[in-house]
Design a protein around this motif. Structure first.
Motif, short mmCIF file in Angstrom:
data_model
loop_
_atom_site.label_atom_id
_atom_site.label_comp_id
_atom_site.label_asym_id
_atom_site.label_seq_id
_atom_site.Cartn_x
_atom_site.Cartn_y
_atom_site.Cartn_z
N GLU A 110 0.68 -1.04 0.00
CA GLU A 110 -0.02 -0.16 -0.05
C GLU A 110 0.81 1.20 0.01
OE1 GLU A 110 -3.36 0.19 -0.53
OE2 GLU A 110 -3.18 -2.06 -0.70
N TYR A 111 2.05 1.15 0.89
CA TYR A 111 2.78 2.44 0.96
C TYR A 111 3.55 2.58 -0.49
CZ TYR A 111 6.85 5.26 2.06
OH TYR A 111 8.00 6.13 1.96
N ALA A 112 3.68 1.52 -1.24
CA ALA A 112 4.44 1.51 -2.66
C ALA A 112 3.45 2.05 -3.59
CB ALA A 112 4.74 0.10 -3.18
N ILE A 113 2.11 1.93 -3.42
CA ILE A 113 1.22 2.40 -4.42
C ILE A 113 0.93 3.88 -4.01
CG2 ILE A 113 -1.38 2.40 -4.85
CD1 ILE A 113 -1.27 -0.77 -4.17
N LYS A 114 0.79 4.25 -2.89
CA LYS A 114 1.10 5.54 -2.71
C LYS A 114 1.93 6.49 -3.09
CE LYS A 114 -2.09 4.96 1.54
NZ LYS A 114 -2.12 4.95 3.05
N ALA A 115 3.22 5.87 -2.93
CA ALA A 115 4.58 6.28 -3.30
C ALA A 115 4.58 6.76 -4.93
CB ALA A 115 5.65 5.59 -2.69
N TYR A 116 3.88 5.74 -5.31
CA TYR A 116 4.05 5.99 -6.91
C TYR A 116 2.83 6.88 -7.62
CZ TYR A 116 2.85 4.59 -11.93
OH TYR A 116 2.61 4.63 -13.21
N ARG A 130 9.49 -7.24 1.09
CA ARG A 130 10.68 -6.81 0.47
C ARG A 130 10.33 -5.95 -0.85
NH1 ARG A 130 14.61 -11.54 -0.81
NH2 ARG A 130 14.75 -11.41 1.39
N SER A 131 11.25 -4.95 -0.89
CA SER A 131 11.49 -3.81 -2.01
C SER A 131 12.51 -4.26 -2.50
CB SER A 131 11.27 -2.64 -1.54
OG SER A 131 10.28 -2.14 -0.61
N GLU A 132 12.30 -4.56 -4.01
CA GLU A 132 13.53 -5.19 -4.67
C GLU A 132 13.38 -4.29 -6.02
OE1 GLU A 132 14.28 -9.49 -4.69
OE2 GLU A 132 13.19 -9.10 -6.75
N VAL A 133 14.66 -3.93 -6.49
CA VAL A 133 14.95 -3.20 -7.58
C VAL A 133 15.82 -3.83 -8.50
CG1 VAL A 133 16.75 -1.66 -6.71
CG2 VAL A 133 15.23 -1.08 -8.58
N VAL A 138 13.09 9.00 -4.29
CA VAL A 138 12.16 9.43 -3.22
C VAL A 138 11.77 7.92 -2.36
CG1 VAL A 138 10.58 10.55 -2.04
CG2 VAL A 138 11.73 11.67 -3.78
N PHE A 139 11.22 7.17 -3.18
CA PHE A 139 10.86 5.93 -2.42
C PHE A 139 11.77 5.35 -1.73
CE2 PHE A 139 9.92 1.19 -2.65
CZ PHE A 139 9.17 0.99 -1.91
N SER A 140 12.95 4.91 -2.42
CA SER A 140 14.05 4.12 -1.69
C SER A 140 14.60 5.03 -0.66
CB SER A 140 14.99 3.58 -2.41
OG SER A 140 15.56 4.76 -3.34
N GLN A 141 14.70 6.36 -0.75
CA GLN A 141 15.26 7.27 0.21
C GLN A 141 14.56 7.17 1.41
OE1 GLN A 141 15.26 11.61 -0.47
NE2 GLN A 141 17.39 11.47 -0.33
N SER A 142 13.29 7.16 1.38
CA SER A 142 12.44 7.29 2.60
C SER A 142 12.55 6.06 3.55
CB SER A 142 10.97 7.26 2.33
OG SER A 142 10.57 5.89 1.49
N MET A 143 13.25 5.10 3.18
CA MET A 143 13.43 3.97 4.05
C MET A 143 14.84 4.14 5.11
SD MET A 143 13.15 0.91 1.18
CE MET A 143 11.51 0.90 0.33
#
Length: 199
Positions: A23-29, A91-94, A116-121
């Protein structure tokens, strides 16, 4: 060896608190947080998948970007994938393409410097203070997943050996793996996992 770039490199971050879930990933997108710091627009493609078995979530994944682009994100429910009920593990994987070999010397900084998404971690803090915790948590959840798989696939057969044949736990284990068990195979975890769990 003269190598300056890698054709592909995968980086990931494991979250055991549920702060960086799908859900966080969807909002970040939606907030364009996957736009690369190096320039470019927010990825055009987002694919959201969720699988259920009754009320139980058996799969949850968000894919952002495409396999052909320089960055391709997968944020997924690792606990559901491993069949771990009541556990939190995202898991957040790139998947990076044509990336500098410097990523191997500073993976956390490279990951945080993508968008910004990965930096927020806030990887620098988490990796410096919780490195042992994260390694131990991963090891324990992996052990739990392997135990659950073994119970589902072999539980009745093991019960038969104990009850019907009257074998002890040690005799049952020897009957299953032999007198000289070798470490390895698909179900094998890295040997240091057992050391981490006992640490």
């Amino acid at each position: 060896m003269g190598v300056t770039h890698l054709k592909r490199c995968d980086l990931f971050f494991d979250d055991f608190d549920g702060n960086f879930d799908c859900e966080y990933a969807i909002k970040a997108y939606k907030d364009e947080a996957f736009k690369r710091f190096k320039g470019g627009c927010n990825p055009k493609k987002i694919k959201i998948e969720k699988d259920y078995d009754g009320d139980q979530v058996t799969g949850e994944i968000v894919r952002i970007g495409s396999r052909q682009s320089l960055t391709y994100w997968r944020i997924y429910n690792k606990a559901a994938e491993q069949g771990l009920k009541g556990q939190v593990w995202y898991r957040s994987e790139v998947e990076l393409k044509d990336v500098s070999i410097d990523v191997l010397t500073s993976p956390a900084e490279c990951f945080a410097g993508l968008c910004v998404f990965s930096q927020s971690m806030n990887l620098s803090d988490k990796y410096s203070t919780d490195l042992l915790f994260k390694a131990k948590k991963t090891a324990m959840l992996t052990l739990e997943a392997k135990t659950e798989w073994l119970r589902k696939m072999c539980g009745r057969a093991i019960y038969d050996l104990v009850e019907d044949w009257g074998l002890s736990a040690e005799e049952t284990l020897i009957a299953l793996v032999g007198n000289d068990p070798k470490h390895g195979g698909k179900l094998s975890a890295p040997s240091y996992y057992s050391e981490l769990i006992r640490f």
